[in-house]
Design an enzyme around this catalytic site. Sequence first.
Site, PDB file in Angstrom:
ATOM      1  N   SER A 151      10.031  -5.400  55.689  1.00 52.11           N
ATOM      2  CA  SER A 151       9.541  -4.706  54.112  1.00 52.11           C
ATOM      3  C   SER A 151       8.305  -3.967  54.234  1.00 52.11           C
ATOM      4  CB  SER A 151       9.291  -5.931  53.416  1.00 52.11           C
ATOM      5  OG  SER A 151       9.635  -5.917  51.514  1.00 52.11           O
ATOM      6  N   LYS A 177      12.975  -2.529  55.410  1.00 54.90           N
ATOM      7  CA  LYS A 177      13.767  -2.217  53.661  1.00 54.90           C
ATOM      8  C   LYS A 177      11.892  -1.795  53.477  1.00 54.90           C
ATOM      9  CE  LYS A 177      12.145  -6.305  50.375  1.00 54.90           C
ATOM     10  NZ  LYS A 177      13.032  -7.317  50.486  1.00 54.90           N
ATOM     11  N   LYS A 179      10.511  -0.454  49.633  1.00 51.97           N
ATOM     12  CA  LYS A 179       9.990  -0.868  47.815  1.00 51.97           C
ATOM     13  C   LYS A 179      10.321   0.776  47.567  1.00 51.97           C
ATOM     14  CE  LYS A 179       9.035  -5.226  48.411  1.00 51.97           C
ATOM     15  NZ  LYS A 179       9.874  -6.639  47.141  1.00 51.97           N
ATOM     16  N   ASP A 204      13.623  -2.282  47.903  1.00 54.01           N
ATOM     17  CA  ASP A 204      13.919  -3.057  46.851  1.00 54.01           C
ATOM     18  C   ASP A 204      13.122  -2.806  45.523  1.00 54.01           C
ATOM     19  OD1 ASP A 204      13.417  -5.274  45.611  1.00 54.01           O
ATOM     20  OD2 ASP A 204      12.250  -6.254  47.374  1.00 54.01           O
ATOM     21  N   GLU A 229      17.923  -3.423  46.234  1.00 59.49           N
ATOM     22  CA  GLU A 229      17.578  -5.081  46.113  1.00 59.49           C
ATOM     23  C   GLU A 229      16.736  -5.127  44.576  1.00 59.49           C
ATOM     24  OE1 GLU A 229      15.822  -6.742  48.359  1.00 59.49           O
ATOM     25  OE2 GLU A 229      15.342  -8.065  47.517  1.00 59.49           O
ATOM     26  N   ASP A 254      18.711 -10.258  43.795  1.00 59.43           N
ATOM     27  CA  ASP A 254      16.829 -11.603  44.708  1.00 59.43           C
ATOM     28  C   ASP A 254      16.564 -12.259  43.577  1.00 59.43           C
ATOM     29  OD1 ASP A 254      14.547 -12.386  45.298  1.00 59.43           O
ATOM     30  OD2 ASP A 254      13.685 -10.792  46.091  1.00 59.43           O
ATOM     31  N   LYS A 278      15.691 -17.081  49.123  1.00 64.82           N
ATOM     32  CA  LYS A 278      14.903 -17.565  49.183  1.00 64.82           C
ATOM     33  C   LYS A 278      15.141 -19.087  48.828  1.00 64.82           C
ATOM     34  CE  LYS A 278      12.574 -12.393  47.990  1.00 64.82           C
ATOM     35  NZ  LYS A 278      11.894 -12.111  47.167  1.00 64.82           N
ATOM     36  N   GLY A 306      11.845 -13.364  51.691  1.00 65.37           N
ATOM     37  CA  GLY A 306      10.760 -14.146  52.360  1.00 65.37           C
ATOM     38  C   GLY A 306       9.636 -13.003  51.378  1.00 65.37           C
TER      39      GLY A 306
HETATM   40  O1  OSB Z   1      10.727  -8.706  46.035  1.00 62.97           O
HETATM   41  O2  OSB Z   1      11.643  -9.526  47.940  1.00 62.97           O
HETATM   42  C1  OSB Z   1      10.814  -8.734  46.660  1.00 62.97           C
HETATM   43  C2  OSB Z   1       7.543  -9.989  48.908  1.00 62.97           C
HETATM   44  C3  OSB Z   1       6.568 -10.777  47.282  1.00 62.97           C
HETATM   45  C4  OSB Z   1       7.783 -11.213  46.635  1.00 62.97           C
HETATM   46  C5  OSB Z   1       8.787 -10.177  46.124  1.00 62.97           C
HETATM   47  C6  OSB Z   1       9.365  -9.717  47.417  1.00 62.97           C
HETATM   48  C7  OSB Z   1       8.442  -9.766  48.610  1.00 62.97           C
HETATM   49  C8  OSB Z   1       9.001  -8.574  50.253  1.00 62.97           C
HETATM   50  C9  OSB Z   1       8.299  -9.403  51.180  1.00 62.97           C
HETATM   51  O3  OSB Z   1       9.929  -7.795  49.842  1.00 62.97           O
HETATM   52  C10 OSB Z   1       8.711 -10.112  52.420  1.00 62.97           C
HETATM   53  C11 OSB Z   1       8.322 -10.680  52.994  1.00 62.97           C
HETATM   54  O4  OSB Z   1       8.145  -9.705  54.033  1.00 62.97           O
HETATM   55  O5  OSB Z   1       8.267 -11.742  53.427  1.00 62.97           O
HETATM   56 MG    MG Z   2      13.470  -8.920  46.022  1.00 56.09          MG
END
Ligand code: OSB
Ligand code: MG
Length: 384
Positions: A151, A177, A179, A204, A229, A254, A278, A306
Amino acid sequence: MMPMGRPSPTAALESFVLPRIDHVDLVTVKLPFVAPFGTSVHVWTEKEAMLMRIEAGGAIAWSECVSDPDPFYAYETNATARHIIRDFLLPLVEPDITLGGLEGRFRRVRGHGMAKATVENALLILIAMQRGAALHELLGRPAQPIMSGLSIGLQDTPDALLAAVERAVRKGYHRVKMKVRKGQDVEWVRAVRSRFPELPLMVDANGDYTLADTDHLRQLDEFHLTMIEQPLSYSDIIEHASLQRALTTAICLDESIHSLADAAAAISIGACRVINVKQGRVGGLLESMRIAHHAAGLGIGVWSGGMDETGIGRAVNIHLQTAEGFSLPGDTSETCNYFAEDIVDPPVVLGDGGFIEIPGGPGIGARVVPERVLKRTIRAERLR
Ligand code: OSB
Ligand code: MG
């Protein structure tokens, strides 16, 4: 309705009897990130994680609460989780009741899945340790190579983003992924897609858009992303169904999903074609397995999300992905993407073909290093 004739994936787990517990501690650690993690809702520069340590008859189990110190991803924070665990959940943990019985007791506490998961995970890991079993074995699942996914947070420039994606591709990650947020989306995706035409790529948004952005989001369809996402609000399900009808790209939920009931509702109205599970957000491993089982039975893709966890939560996510229904690579990436030094050994690394090997040994496998925990501790409290 649950499809008939498919056995519950959690029946055996629900019948486990809780052991007598000697001590319970909450230990909050703070670890610097190797780089800030930017999202549409916040930029995190360090991981402040509340850990639970349970001691029982010489066995020690650690779990990790996935809340942050702030309520920017979810309403739960480390402070609310501490309050709910200390004042409401832990008093319900008594020896000789079953795990299913405990879940029943926990149901009276509305929401607060992250707090619930912290307690449930610690108990499951403890039971595994006492049986000398790996967590995935306790879940009734054989070991298997775990798919990897990175991510990538919001970057300052398209070049920085391309460099980060390039590193991921070189490493062999199974999907990337990125952001996105309003105004930092279509052109940034276009840049990555032109350079990596075949890469399994997804975005995401952490809820940054509204239905008024439907035409804008439709521009993403040409990039054959594996999914988008959480495009809309963290609390919405129904508008995602409208958006899904307007897009060819699959929507993954999510933030909106806190339970099997949420997942079933979202699927039944066509709000998503994929679910990010999650384990912390949905209240633990048992509810995660129920969601994955239900979704997969209806052809919905499932993966493990995660929360930038330390090695404790990361290991739990790795074991969870052996469960039925986890069909897609998740947010499971190498430790070095987050921390120069984690509190567990060994770190997560990618092996052959970009797969992650489940750490061997009882419980989570990864070994918590007490000196490193101590070095990072900012708060510690004995609850029992
Ligand atoms: O939206 O998935 C998310 C991390 C912190 C809060 C929200 C998210 C995330 C990630 C990172 O996308 C996921 C990871 O690498 O652990
Ligand atoms: Mg997310």
